[in-house]
Design an enzyme around this catalytic site. Structure first.
Site, PDB file in Angstrom:
ATOM      1  N   HIS A  66      20.477  85.576   9.452  1.00 57.35           N
ATOM      2  CA  HIS A  66      21.054  84.787   9.543  1.00 57.35           C
ATOM      3  C   HIS A  66      22.634  85.383   9.593  1.00 57.35           C
ATOM      4  O   HIS A  66      23.099  85.675   7.794  1.00 57.35           O
ATOM      5  CB  HIS A  66      21.553  83.356   8.969  1.00 57.35           C
ATOM      6  CG  HIS A  66      23.020  82.313  10.122  1.00 57.35           C
ATOM      7  ND1 HIS A  66      23.198  82.481  11.454  1.00 57.35           N
ATOM      8  CD2 HIS A  66      23.700  81.854   9.512  1.00 57.35           C
ATOM      9  CE1 HIS A  66      24.463  82.125  11.468  1.00 57.35           C
ATOM     10  NE2 HIS A  66      24.872  81.758   9.980  1.00 57.35           N
ATOM     11  N   ASP A  68      26.692  86.222  10.048  1.00 58.05           N
ATOM     12  CA  ASP A  68      27.796  85.774  10.616  1.00 58.05           C
ATOM     13  C   ASP A  68      28.500  87.345  11.057  1.00 58.05           C
ATOM     14  O   ASP A  68      29.109  87.942  10.775  1.00 58.05           O
ATOM     15  CB  ASP A  68      28.941  84.936   9.649  1.00 58.05           C
ATOM     16  CG  ASP A  68      27.996  84.195   8.645  1.00 58.05           C
ATOM     17  OD1 ASP A  68      28.098  83.057   9.843  1.00 58.05           O
ATOM     18  OD2 ASP A  68      27.934  83.320   7.714  1.00 58.05           O
ATOM     19  N   ASP A 178      22.584  77.524  12.058  1.00 54.70           N
ATOM     20  CA  ASP A 178      24.237  77.187  11.073  1.00 54.70           C
ATOM     21  C   ASP A 178      25.499  76.745  12.482  1.00 54.70           C
ATOM     22  O   ASP A 178      26.539  76.603  12.106  1.00 54.70           O
ATOM     23  CB  ASP A 178      24.550  78.745  11.037  1.00 54.70           C
ATOM     24  CG  ASP A 178      25.925  78.425   9.529  1.00 54.70           C
ATOM     25  OD1 ASP A 178      25.127  77.857   9.525  1.00 54.70           O
ATOM     26  OD2 ASP A 178      26.656  79.262   9.687  1.00 54.70           O
TER      27      ASP A 178
END
Length: 238
Positions: A66, A68, A178
């Site tokens: 993951h 960002d 998320d």
């Protein structure tokens, strides 16, 4: 796993907590490697009684990163993070023939295709082998509560179109672990965009209102449904 398959959850939880308590974090902080390693052996011994329970289940694991996009760092740094992360995933595939990897966000792959075509060619090969799975379909992983429906639809449109053109992959799994919110219309948006499944997990952070399901049908007001799954996620932050 204990609440799901244990025949004696209270006793097995106590065993687990004893094993966790055996790990000597203080020794690690003190840089006493020998003492810390010894505590790991004790923890392993203490958790051994749970093995018969664990052997009742079959677990399927896949790697995922993951990342960002430009959150508390410049987007240029994100490009470098993507390069290093994807290169590591490819290297792990070379080392471990059974290793598989899952990745979303078309923007990241677009950066690789533009700036590092050799890495992108390796990804194409792993996709053909079925070891690198493209999920999500969106251009980036967004918040699913604040953006309006048009923004989400266009993110899927542009993202799926890019994956189809570059890799010949039609993404059918929505992926957004998320997000801090979920619009009720998301199953409708997904289904009309050719996505039949949804994977997320953020709601498990809630210590007050726990959703009692791991695998369920999520239905929009118009009746559209996607099969939704909350996986067991082990997160390692680097």
């Amino acid at each position: 796993m204990i609440p799901t398959i244990s025949k004696n959850p209270a006793a097995d939880t106590a065993t687990l907590e004893k094993a966790i308590g055996s790990v000597d974090i203080a020794a690690l902080d003190a840089k006493d490697q020998a003492k810390f390693d010894a505590s790991l052996k004790r923890a392993q011994s203490n958790i051994e009684p749970l093995k018969p329970m664990e052997q009742q289940a079959t677990m399927h694991l896949t790697g995922n990163s993951h990342i960002d996009a430009a959150w508390l760092w410049p987007w240029t740094e994100t490009v470098d993070v993507v390069k290093r992360t994807f290169s590591t995933a490819l290297q792990l595939m070379n080392e471990y023939p059974d290793y598989t990897y899952t990745q979303s966000a078309a923007q990241y792959n677009a950066w690789l295709a533009d700036k590092y075509p050799q890495i992108n060619d390796q990804i194409k090969q792993r996709i053909k082998e079925g070891r690198w799975e493209i999920v999500g379909g969106m251009w980036v992983e967004p918040d699913l509560n604040m953006p309006d429906g048009e923004a989400q639809v266009r993110s899927i449109l542009v993202g799926k179109r890019w994956f189809q053109k570059e890799y010949g992959v039609d993404v059918r799994i929505g992926w957004n672990p998320d997000s801090f919110g979920y619009t009720w219309q998301l199953p409708q948006i997904y289904k009309r965009s050719g996505i039949d499944y949804f994977v997320t997990q953020k709601m498990t952070w809630n210590d007050t209102n726990q959703l009692p399901f791991k695998l369920f049908w999520w239905e929009s007001p118009d009746g559209s449904r996607v099969l939704t799954y909350f996986p067991m996620i082990t997160a390692i932050t680097i």
